[in-house]
Write an enzyme that holds these catalytic residues in place. Structure first.
Site, short mmCIF file in Angstrom:
data_model
loop_
_atom_site.label_atom_id
_atom_site.label_comp_id
_atom_site.label_asym_id
_atom_site.label_seq_id
_atom_site.Cartn_x
_atom_site.Cartn_y
_atom_site.Cartn_z
N ARG A 27 0.82 -1.21 0.00
CA ARG A 27 0.00 0.00 0.00
C ARG A 27 0.85 1.27 0.00
NH1 ARG A 27 -5.32 -1.21 1.09
NH2 ARG A 27 -5.81 0.87 1.84
N TRP A 73 1.60 6.00 5.50
CA TRP A 73 2.03 6.80 4.36
C TRP A 73 1.81 8.24 4.76
CZ3 TRP A 73 0.06 10.06 0.44
CH2 TRP A 73 0.83 10.12 -0.74
N ASN A 99 -6.48 5.26 9.18
CA ASN A 99 -6.21 5.52 7.77
C ASN A 99 -7.21 6.56 7.30
OD1 ASN A 99 -5.37 5.43 5.12
ND2 ASN A 99 -6.33 3.48 4.64
N GLY A 100 -6.73 7.60 6.62
CA GLY A 100 -7.61 8.65 6.14
C GLY A 100 -7.05 10.01 6.48
N LYS A 467 5.00 2.79 -16.47
CA LYS A 467 5.67 1.70 -15.77
C LYS A 467 7.15 2.03 -15.54
CE LYS A 467 2.46 -0.86 -14.79
NZ LYS A 467 1.83 0.44 -14.53
N GLU A 470 7.46 4.68 -12.82
CA GLU A 470 7.08 4.19 -11.49
C GLU A 470 8.20 3.42 -10.80
OE1 GLU A 470 2.36 3.20 -11.26
OE2 GLU A 470 3.52 1.97 -12.64
N HIS A 486 5.06 18.40 -33.51
CA HIS A 486 4.43 19.50 -32.80
C HIS A 486 5.10 19.77 -31.45
CE1 HIS A 486 1.21 19.74 -35.76
NE2 HIS A 486 1.19 18.41 -35.74
N LYS A 585 -0.19 1.48 -3.49
CA LYS A 585 -0.99 0.62 -4.36
C LYS A 585 -2.42 1.13 -4.47
CE LYS A 585 -1.69 -3.11 -6.81
NZ LYS A 585 -1.07 -3.22 -8.14
#
Length: 590
Positions: A27, A73, A99-100, A467, A470, A486, A585
């Site tokens: 996560r 996080w 969490n939040g 990818k 990341e 362009h 995630k």
């Protein structure tokens, strides 16, 4: 984002809870902590990865048969030990993981400080144990105090609370952040996601917004916001615990790439269900996709498919930008929401608005997740648990669902038959891994990459570039081949790697000419194309495919080679592809 685990067992809980929280590392997180309750609250926490913190303070060396744990996080405050969860009350009798995001925490913190509470962190979370403490000091029990507390909170939360005054229970609550219950005969569990508890049970209850739970060893009581008990269905998860393990691979990402042929077969088995859903659609003259990140790129391919095969006006909206487009929806619009987790906050918020005026369809991987309970129709991508942060097998399964949806809407039996050839073709891609390793080694020191494609393969260029960004931290951009003149041509320098997607089909000649312009300016060309295409024989590097892989189905095949390329460059650069920096995630906050 952050991950929560809580459990009540008839044995010491720490080994189980630490094993469970490790299953939520995907996560994205920067600190970890655990709290248990005996005659006191016992806490161990620190900044860094679980292994790093465990090596230093031995997270499992903590007593108690009831516990909560968290991987954080950072949103409020730096990733430090002080800001890591769990957080405790002044009297150290209450401990909370969360969490939040609490939007009114500053006002509540000031109020509590004026009442004599002291704080040790910079987080929004720490106000929660202090509010619970306040209400318990007024004579309320833990459940009532938690209810009174969440009534004061503005924002999103999934909570788990323990207390020395009531050491036989965990109180949980959910609003706009995922929280599930695991039920077993040896104890009960709370968690942010299913993989955390697969080793313990497959029996899961999904909590809805504004529900509260009292978890005991032999009992689970789920209540509404007014503490009225409610009945909830127990869902049996069909994922095996082994599906969430590496199975001998060096990384989850590589394992999940290797699982793609089987995932495609499993998702193709949904064809009859998709046909049934299509038969229930109302009349519509417009289609909107709403998604984020990798799911957004899958949606772009859906746009190309629908407009070319069905001739229905279609647009793709980033979920985070949905509010600027929502007033154009009506009852003749089909809105398709694509999300791996079913818990992406921006996507959920958009779905709640769209369903009021339009017919909605969700394409999602997690059974019982929030999006599946909101949408009018649901198609499941049968990818199983995906642990690597970079989406691989969930992306390919989303594409299969989109192709099946379009094939059934257009009654195109030939396209359906072609889809059943895809698993074998993807196996051929995986067999090229050693060739891709050589290319990865060659370009591992590149500072920039460009990915070029036309039509159906332009979104594949975007996804290939994503990818690489990341998991390798190399700057990469995807462009439509026709847009090079362009602006992007100004960025081409001698030796810069350019990945060209060049399958047979109507756009071949134009794309080939555009790629020649890049090559003439000194770029190193990495071409994905047909094995019978002699025009690409003299490029710097090539990855060739069976001639039957034309531009219509190339997005289902080429992406696997691009995933492998990114994976092996990441490994060559000694970066862990499963845990890229700063990413999570499941993005459960807006």
């Amino acid at each position: 984002m952050c991950g929560i685990v809580g459990c009540i067992l008839n044995k010491e809980v720490a080994p189980t809870i630490i094993d469970s929280i490790k299953k939520l590392e995907y996560r994205g997180y920067d600190s970890v902590g655990i709290a248990t309750v005996t005659d006191k609250i016992n806490v161990k926490k620190g900044s860094g990865k679980i292994k790093e913190v465990d090596d230093e303070i031995h997270l499992e060396d903590i007593d108690g048969k009831i516990g909560i744990a968290h991987v954080r996080w950072a949103t409020h405050g730096n990733p430090t030990k002080e800001n890591a969860h769990p957080h405790c009350s002044c009297d150290n009798k209450i401990s909370v993981v969360h969490n939040g995001i609490i939007e009114n925490y500053k006002e509540l913190r000031l109020e509590l400080q004026q009442e004599g509470h002291t704080f040790k962190s910079e987080t929004d979370t720490e106000i929660i144990p202090h509010l619970i403490e306040k209400y318990m000091n007024e004579g309320n029990d833990l459940l009532k105090s938690t209810q009174l507390t969440i009534n004061r909170l503005i924002g999103s939360y999934a909570l788990a609370v323990i207390c020395t005054e009531e050491p036989d229970k965990i109180i949980g609550a959910r609003k706009e952040s995922p929280l599930i219950v695991g039920v077993s005969d040896h104890g009960n569990f709370l968690a942010s996601d299913v993989p955390a508890i697969l080793n313990e049970t497959r029996n899961v209850i999904y909590l809805e917004d504004n529900e509260i739970i009292q978890l005991e060893k032999d009992n689970v009581i789920i209540m509404d916001k007014d503490l009225n008990p409610i009945e909830k269905e127990i869902v049996e998860i069909d994922w095996d615990p082994e599906m969430a393990e590496k199975g001998g691979f060096d990384h989850f990402m590589l394992k999940e790439i290797y699982e793609e042929p089987q995932v495609i077969k499993d998702t193709l088995s949904e064809s009859s269900k998709i046909k049934e859903i299509v038969s229930k659609f109302k009349n519509f003259n417009r289609i909107c996709f709403v998604a984020c990140g990798t799911s957004y790129h899958a949606s772009l391919i859906g746009e190309y498919l629908i407009e070319t095969q069905l001739h229905i006006p279609t647009e793709v909206i980033l979920a985070s930008e949905f509010e600027y487009f929502q007033n154009t929806l009506d009852d003749h619009t089909l809105v398709i929401f694509i999300t791996q987790s079913g818990e992406t906050a921006d996507t959920i918020n958009a779905l709640k608005v769209a369903k009021q005026v339009s017919e909605t369809l969700a394409i999602v991987n997690v059974v019982g997740s929030s999006v599946t309970r909101e949408a009018h129709h649901v198609i499941y991508t049968r990818a199983g648990p995906e642990i690597g942060v970079a989406a691989t097998k969930t992306y390919i399964s989303q594409l299969i669902c989109i192709y099946l949806l379009v094939a059934h809407l257009s009654e195109n039996e030939e396209l359906i038959e072609r889809l059943y050839t895809i698993p074998e073709l993807t196996e051929e891609s995986i067999e090229r891994e050693e060739d891709i390793k050589i290319i990865a080694k060659k370009y591992k020191t590149a500072k920039d990459f460009f990915y070029i494609g036309s039509g159906f393969n332009y979104p594949t260029a975007l996804e290939g570039a994503l990818k690489l960004k990341e998991i390798t931290y190399i700057h990469a951009e995807g462009y439509p081949a026709g847009e090079l003149k362009h602006g992007p041509l100004a960025l081409i320098e001698d030796g810069i790697p350019v990945v060209g997607l060049l399958p047979p089909g109507p756009s071949y000649s134009k794309t080939f000419n555009n790629l020649q312009e890049i090559r003439a300016r000194g770029a190193h060309m990495i071409i994905l194309g047909s094995e019978e295409d002699t025009k690409i024989d003299d490029v710097h590097d090539k990855i060739v495919f069976n001639q039957i892989v034309d531009e219509l189905i190339a997005p289902l095949i080429y992406i696997i080679d691009l995933q492998l390329l990114s994976y092996h460059i990441s490994v060559e650069k000694d970066i862990d592809p499963d845990k890229p920096k700063n990413l999570a995630k499941s993005v459960t906050v807006v």
